[in-house]
Design an enzyme around this catalytic site. Structure first.
Site, mmCIF file in Angstrom:
data_model
loop_
_atom_site.group_PDB
_atom_site.id
_atom_site.type_symbol
_atom_site.label_atom_id
_atom_site.label_comp_id
_atom_site.label_asym_id
_atom_site.label_seq_id
_atom_site.Cartn_x
_atom_site.Cartn_y
_atom_site.Cartn_z
ATOM 1 N N GLN C 126 0.810 -1.207 0.000
ATOM 2 C CA GLN C 126 0.000 0.000 0.000
ATOM 3 C C GLN C 126 0.847 1.263 0.000
ATOM 4 O O GLN C 126 1.743 1.396 0.834
ATOM 5 C CB GLN C 126 -0.892 -0.014 1.259
ATOM 6 C CG GLN C 126 -1.809 1.176 1.375
ATOM 7 C CD GLN C 126 -2.411 1.286 2.770
ATOM 8 O OE1 GLN C 126 -1.700 1.268 3.775
ATOM 9 N NE2 GLN C 126 -3.712 1.408 2.840
ATOM 10 N N GLY C 127 0.573 2.184 -0.918
ATOM 11 C CA GLY C 127 1.299 3.451 -0.954
ATOM 12 C C GLY C 127 0.382 4.621 -0.636
ATOM 13 O O GLY C 127 -0.085 5.306 -1.546
ATOM 14 N N TYR C 128 0.116 4.802 0.636
ATOM 15 C CA TYR C 128 -0.731 5.928 1.061
ATOM 16 C C TYR C 128 0.122 6.982 1.783
ATOM 17 O O TYR C 128 0.310 8.083 1.308
ATOM 18 C CB TYR C 128 -1.855 5.462 1.999
ATOM 19 C CG TYR C 128 -3.051 4.808 1.326
ATOM 20 C CD1 TYR C 128 -3.061 4.499 -0.023
ATOM 21 C CD2 TYR C 128 -4.194 4.489 2.074
ATOM 22 C CE1 TYR C 128 -4.161 3.891 -0.620
ATOM 23 C CE2 TYR C 128 -5.307 3.888 1.476
ATOM 24 C CZ TYR C 128 -5.281 3.587 0.136
ATOM 25 O OH TYR C 128 -6.364 2.995 -0.435
ATOM 26 N N SER C 129 0.633 6.604 2.977
ATOM 27 C CA SER C 129 1.348 7.576 3.815
ATOM 28 C C SER C 129 2.604 8.085 3.129
ATOM 29 O O SER C 129 3.230 7.379 2.334
ATOM 30 C CB SER C 129 1.766 6.939 5.139
ATOM 31 O OG SER C 129 0.636 6.595 5.885
ATOM 32 N N GLU C 244 -14.805 -2.070 4.939
ATOM 33 C CA GLU C 244 -14.080 -3.237 5.407
ATOM 34 C C GLU C 244 -13.903 -3.224 6.907
ATOM 35 O O GLU C 244 -12.824 -2.935 7.403
ATOM 36 C CB GLU C 244 -12.722 -3.308 4.705
ATOM 37 C CG GLU C 244 -12.822 -3.812 3.290
ATOM 38 C CD GLU C 244 -13.611 -5.114 3.181
ATOM 39 O OE1 GLU C 244 -13.384 -6.012 4.008
ATOM 40 O OE2 GLU C 244 -14.460 -5.201 2.289
ATOM 41 N N SER C 383 -5.024 6.831 13.192
ATOM 42 C CA SER C 383 -4.634 6.678 14.594
ATOM 43 C C SER C 383 -5.881 6.721 15.477
ATOM 44 O O SER C 383 -6.922 7.218 15.063
ATOM 45 C CB SER C 383 -3.678 7.797 14.995
ATOM 46 O OG SER C 383 -4.401 9.010 15.122
ATOM 47 N N ASN C 384 -5.744 6.195 16.698
ATOM 48 C CA ASN C 384 -6.920 6.168 17.565
ATOM 49 C C ASN C 384 -7.433 7.567 17.880
ATOM 50 O O ASN C 384 -8.623 7.762 18.115
ATOM 51 C CB ASN C 384 -6.601 5.379 18.836
ATOM 52 C CG ASN C 384 -6.566 3.879 18.555
ATOM 53 O OD1 ASN C 384 -6.455 3.470 17.395
ATOM 54 N ND2 ASN C 384 -6.672 3.070 19.586
ATOM 55 N N GLU C 385 -6.536 8.545 17.862
ATOM 56 C CA GLU C 385 -6.979 9.929 18.080
ATOM 57 C C GLU C 385 -7.831 10.403 16.901
ATOM 58 O O GLU C 385 -8.844 11.065 17.084
ATOM 59 C CB GLU C 385 -5.774 10.852 18.278
ATOM 60 C CG GLU C 385 -5.043 10.651 19.608
ATOM 61 C CD GLU C 385 -4.229 9.358 19.656
ATOM 62 O OE1 GLU C 385 -3.882 8.819 18.577
ATOM 63 O OE2 GLU C 385 -3.952 8.876 20.773
#
Lengths: 249, 378, 398
Positions: C126-129, C244, C383-385
């Site tokens: 995957q190339g996202y970040s 998903e 992230s959870n935040e």
């Protein structure tokens, strides 16, 4: 005497309406649905007529998707005897609903039809009137008091600035206003009994009605957000604000 | 596998929710709570009419054969109104004990009255030295001129003030040390009562029994299993109630922070407050899930394995609800600021009820401690 | 309301158990018990076994070779898979790029890519970040400039999990600076063997190479590798994120790890502290057990509403946060139970079969690296935040 009552499935009146992000319609995902409050008043009135020994059978009808069975079951739990669902999700505008109901009225031949004066979702306030015209029956809208004797129904109507009392020959159509009665809570034993009461499903085809669209929903916009009020300290300050900020005096 | 409410439960939820919304706002609740009786007799009669008092009882005695998930649905809705009527004492505790432990004659004689709203009950279990452990009691039954009498002292008996009859846990009149349940008339000779209000708007009493005439509940003088089953039901009931209270607190807090402005913006715009409310939301949902787990599990059956699983589920539940209620209650008060600590606003009273629920039927730490010991012994 | 499986579901459960018994070699199952890493070869072999059984496309539509399983069947499969200590399917192909291709791709792309993904013939990453686009992903800068029948791609992607095994990478790239920053993003499939693609390892706290930095220097990508419309990539990626959610809580794996933890407590290996008699520690274990039970029922509530065709309720939004918190809580407990044998740093004994001499108790030296590595779970996938921001906005309406 047979009484026919209509109920509509709408968003619960306590729910804050959310509009879909694209403004195409109201967002119904995971929203609590309920019987339209005016329809609930209509059911209650019919049940009271039955308790008084005037009505012998209460038939409750809804036009909508299969989910509307929930609202019919609720009406059965409140005291209706049997239910009919006209299953149709397309083009359920007032005139089409009235045409479908007219067929049901023709088949059922009720002496009295009690309907909510309007549904709180689209606020049309016209299905009862249209049905009266299609069935060629007398109508009394906005009822705040209903009494049936012999072959007529006496209805007190809430009109601008006062009350009007009408007497109608049966069969007739009555639409309910808010102050007609206070609906009861469905009791648990009646809720359980409702499960066994008959619920029939018919389609517009079965009734021989073709539904064509007369109106088209172009968009839905939420009301503008009201900004919070302010507390003023004195009459002088109020007058000043009305004059210089609101510019109303 | 199915976690949706069935039609009947959905309608029960709607009907109870509507009652709370229309007829049980906070001012009305306070009025009932401060009345001489401590609740509304009209409401009690309405509960009877609506069949709520019949919910868990067997059909042959006039009940509706409801199970723990039905009770859960009703209690969550009633929780939203912080109801002060003696439902827990009459139906879930004492009535349930009669249903589970009573003889056919006793059920025949008493359940109809409960269902009809004529008979109110209280459950007298705990004593000064027993803390939260009902197995540590010393109230003694004994045989006296052919009958059974009770002697002893019971503490903080919920709703005893309004009760017609009491179900009392005591050491067996057969002097074998068993814990048995006895039926006692609440105004029988020898019953001395000190009634007082509770922190959460209800009533409770300290009761002293001096040679009070009593009748054994059921045929057996060993009521341990009945008591455990009743406590499991009671834990589901108060936990479901707590979830209702928490739902209400969360929505009240969300609404309040959207309206309350400081620094020229609604305080709901501050990310730290948003995250606090998300934490409240997550705890509400986790607690609700645990109520589902326990309500489904405790109704599964009477095999040894099923009973063990039911006891475990009620312990898990009481811990989770205690923990969630603490976070949700404290955060709601905190986010309401000064208003949160006033007597005037409903949120403080919800906080009180949540706090008191943790003390009932074993606190979160009590159950955690018991579970740890069970795991260590395994 | 009930938690029982139907007869058909019980039969399915049997079938799944049989599959794992017969198709999963014991040597593979032993990996989890012994803390061994699954090599790329072992993982691919497992994925091919699933494919041969017709079970590779768990969430895929039937017309593309998917299982057509009900949510309950998926739940059963995940539970049994965790119990059998099977490897996990690497998600990048199966559940990240494939749904975008079969939902938004054209017929030619479906024919070209889906069969190889299903058969585990290609490995995707995957190339996202990007180094400067993490939580604020829409700020990404990797650029694809149209040049005739090609895009010329320049930029850097990072945190590319298992990119060093990958044949293909799916990327969010910037194709326009006009309009909002989200609208200038497109979804592009890039062959990792294209000239100008370079992969550089990033070593994480566990001393291992799991993630990479992938750089693109004037990489020529045929325009037929664009999925859907130019400028709609952000929307596609977002649709996928809301779809998903199966197994996002990781309940089945956490249950298996908790049960293994109890085994260690009940029979502490020589050299490990006796924590079963430590009530403070046990209280933490029991609390994780209870929180996990609540999460399992939250997961089941979501599953149940999906099975009946209703949209999952707001409770689905907490699955990622609570699930990852529990995974990390378990990691902490494992480090503590390893005692001083958490100290040795010998990744080789988990990566190389038959490595000698082994440090015993075997599980212990892996506890801390696992704990370090798993700090990622509350960071990745939003992230959870960020998750809390989403719940605040979408569920609470703040």
């Amino acid at each position: 005497m047979k009484v026919l009552v209509t109920v509509k499935r709408v968003i619960d009146y306590n729910v804050k309406i959310r509009v879909k992000p694209d403004g195409s319609d109201v967002d119904l995902t995971n929203v609590k649905m309920a019987v339209n409050p005016f329809c609930e008043i209509a059911v209650e009135e019919a049940v009271r007529l039955k308790e008084k020994g005037i009505a012998s059978e209460i038939v409750v009808v809804s036009v909508g998707g299969s989910e509307a069975q929930e609202q019919l079951r609720t009406a059965l739990a409140l005291g209706a005897d049997r239910a009919i669902l006209v299953e149709s999700t397309a083009n359920t505008e007032s005139l089409n609903v009235a045409k479908l109901l007219a067929k049901v009225v023709e088949q059922e031949q009720p002496s009295l039809v009690i309907m909510g004066k309007q549904a709180i979702d689209s606020d049309n306030n016209q299905t009862g009137q249209m049905l009266a015209a299609l069935c060629d029956m007398p109508q009394a809208t906005f009822a705040s008091e209903v009494s049936v004797a012999d072959n007529s129904v006496t209805v007190t109507r809430e009109i601008d600035g006062g009350l009007q009392t009408l007497s109608l020959q049966l069969p007739a159509i009555v639409t309910t206003d808010l102050r007609l009665n206070e609906p009861r809570y469905a009791s648990l034993p009646n809720i359980m009994k409702a499960k066994c009461k008959p619920l029939a499903t018919v389609t517009p085809d079965d009734l021989g009605v073709t539904l064509s669209a007369h109106t088209q929903l172009l968009g839905v916009n939420p009301p503008p957000q009201r900004s919070a009020g302010v507390k003023v300290k004195s009459v002088a300050e109020l007058v000043d604000k009305l004059k210089n900020e609101a510019k109303v005096i | 596998m199915d976690f949706a409410l069935n039609d009947i439960q959905q309608m029960l939820k709607d009907s109870a929710g509507k009652f709370i919304h229309n007829d049980y706002d906070f001012e009305t609740r306070q009025k009932h709570s401060h009345s001489e009786l401590g609740y509304s007799e009209d409401n009690w009669q309405l509960f009877a009419e609506l069949g709520w008092l019949a919910l868990p009882f067997a059909e042959e005695f006039g009940g509706l054969d409801g199970n723990a998930t039905d009770l859960m649905v009703l209690m969550t809705e009633l929780g939203k109104g912080l109801i002060v009527e003696p439902y827990l004492s009459t139906v879930v505790l004492a009535g349930n004990a009669i249903q589970r432990g009573g003889t056919a004659e006793q059920k025949e004689a008493l359940i109809g009255g409960i269902v009809g709203g004529e008979l109110k009950l209280a459950f007298a279990g705990l004593e000064a030295q027993s803390a939260t452990d009902i197995s540590s009691i010393s109230t003694q039954a004994s045989t006296q001129s052919g009958g059974v009498v009770l002697n002893g002292k019971k503490q903080v008996v919920l709703h005893a003030q309004s009760a017609d009859k009491l179900v009392v846990a005591a050491r067996s009149h057969n002097n074998n040390g068993n814990i048995a349940l006895y039926l006692v008339d609440a105004n029988a000779d020898g019953v001395a009562a000190h009634h007082y209000p509770t922190n959460d708007g209800a009533r409770a009493s300290d009761l002293t029994f001096t040679n009070v005439a009593a009748e054994l509940l059921g045929d057996s003088d060993d009521a341990a299993a009945v008591i455990q089953a009743v406590l499991n039901d009671a834990i589901v009931a108060v936990s479901a109630e707590a979830v209702g209270v928490m739902d209400k607190m969360l929505s009240a807090t969300v609404e309040y922070t959207k309206v309350r402005k400081q620094f020229d913006v609604p305080i709901a715009k501050f990310q730290i407050l948003q995250h606090n409310m998300v934490d409240m939301f997550m705890e509400c949902e986790q607690a609700r899930s645990m109520v589902y787990y326990a309500a489904i599990t405790i109704g599964e059956g009477n095999s040894e394995e099923q009973v063990a699983e039911a006891n475990k589920a009620s312990q898990f539940l009481k811990w989770k609800v205690g923990q969630a209620a603490r976070l949700v209650g404290q955060t709601a008060v905190q986010l309401h600021g000064g208003m949160g600590v006033t007597d005037e606003l409903d949120v403080g009273h919800m906080f009180k009820r949540l706090t008191m629920i943790n003390t009932l039927f074993g606190s979160m730490d009590t159950h955690l401690d018991n579970l740890v010991k069970q795991r260590q012994a395994a | 309301m009930n938690i029982n499986f139907s007869e058909q579901e019980l039969a399915f459960q049997q079938e799944v158990q049989t599959f794992f018994r017969e198709e999963l070699p014991e040597s593979v199952q032993a990996h989890i018990d012994n803390g061994l890493s699954f090599s790329a070869e072992v993982t691919v072999a497992y994925q091919k076994a699933l494919y041969n059984k017709g079970w590779a496309g768990i969430n895929w539509p039937v017309e593309h070779g998917g299982t057509g399983w009900t949510p309950t069947q998926k739940y059963i499969f995940q539970t049994e898979s965790a119990k059998a200590k099977a490897p996990r399917q690497i998600p990048f192909g199966y559940s990240m790029v494939a749904p975008i291709i079969y939902t938004f791709g054209n017929e030619e792309q479906k024919q070209r890519f889906l069969p190889d993904i299903l058969a585990s013939n290609t490995w995707w990453c995957q190339g996202y970040s990007e180094p400067n686009a993490g939580s604020d992903l829409a700020g990404l800068k990797t650029r694809a400039v149209r040049d005739g029948n090609h895009y010329i791609v320049n930029g850097t992607k990072t945190w590319t999990t298992l990119g060093h095994h990958a044949d293909w990478i799916f990327c969010l790239v910037r194709t326009s600076d006009e309009d909002s920053k989200q609208k200038g993003i497109s979804f592009l499939l890039i062959d990792m063997t294209s000239p100008g693609v370079s992969v550089k390892p990033i070593i994480t706290l566990d001393g291992r190479r799991e993630v990479n930095e992938v750089a693109f220097q004037d990489v020529k990508v045929p325009v037929e590798n664009l999925v859907g419309e130019e400028g709609r990539g952000w929307t596609y990626a977002k649709v996928l994120l809301t779809h998903e959610r199966t197994n996002i809580a990781g309940v089945a794996v956490s249950k298996q790890r908790l049960s293994a933890l109890y085994d260690l407590l009940n029979q502490p290996p020589a050299g490990c502290p006796d924590l079963k008699n430590n009530s403070v520690f046990m209280s933490r274990v029991v609390q994780v057990e209870m929180e996990l039970k609540a999460l399992e029922f939250t997961d089941l509530r979501v599953l149940s509403s999906v099975s009946t065709g209703t949209a999952p309720g707001p409770e689905s939004s907490i699955l990622k946060i609570k699930g990852t918190e529990i995974q990390q809580a378990l990691d902490e407990l494992y480090v503590e139970i390893a005692g001083i044998y958490a100290l040795p740093f010998v990744p080789e004994q988990y990566d190389e079969a038959g490595y000698e001499p082994r440090i015993e108790p075997f599980f212990a030296p892996n506890a801390a690296p696992h704990y370090y590595n798993n700090r990622k779970v509350t960071i990745y996938g939003g992230s959870n935040e960020i998750q809390k921001n989403i719940i605040a906005k979408q569920v609470l309406g703040l």
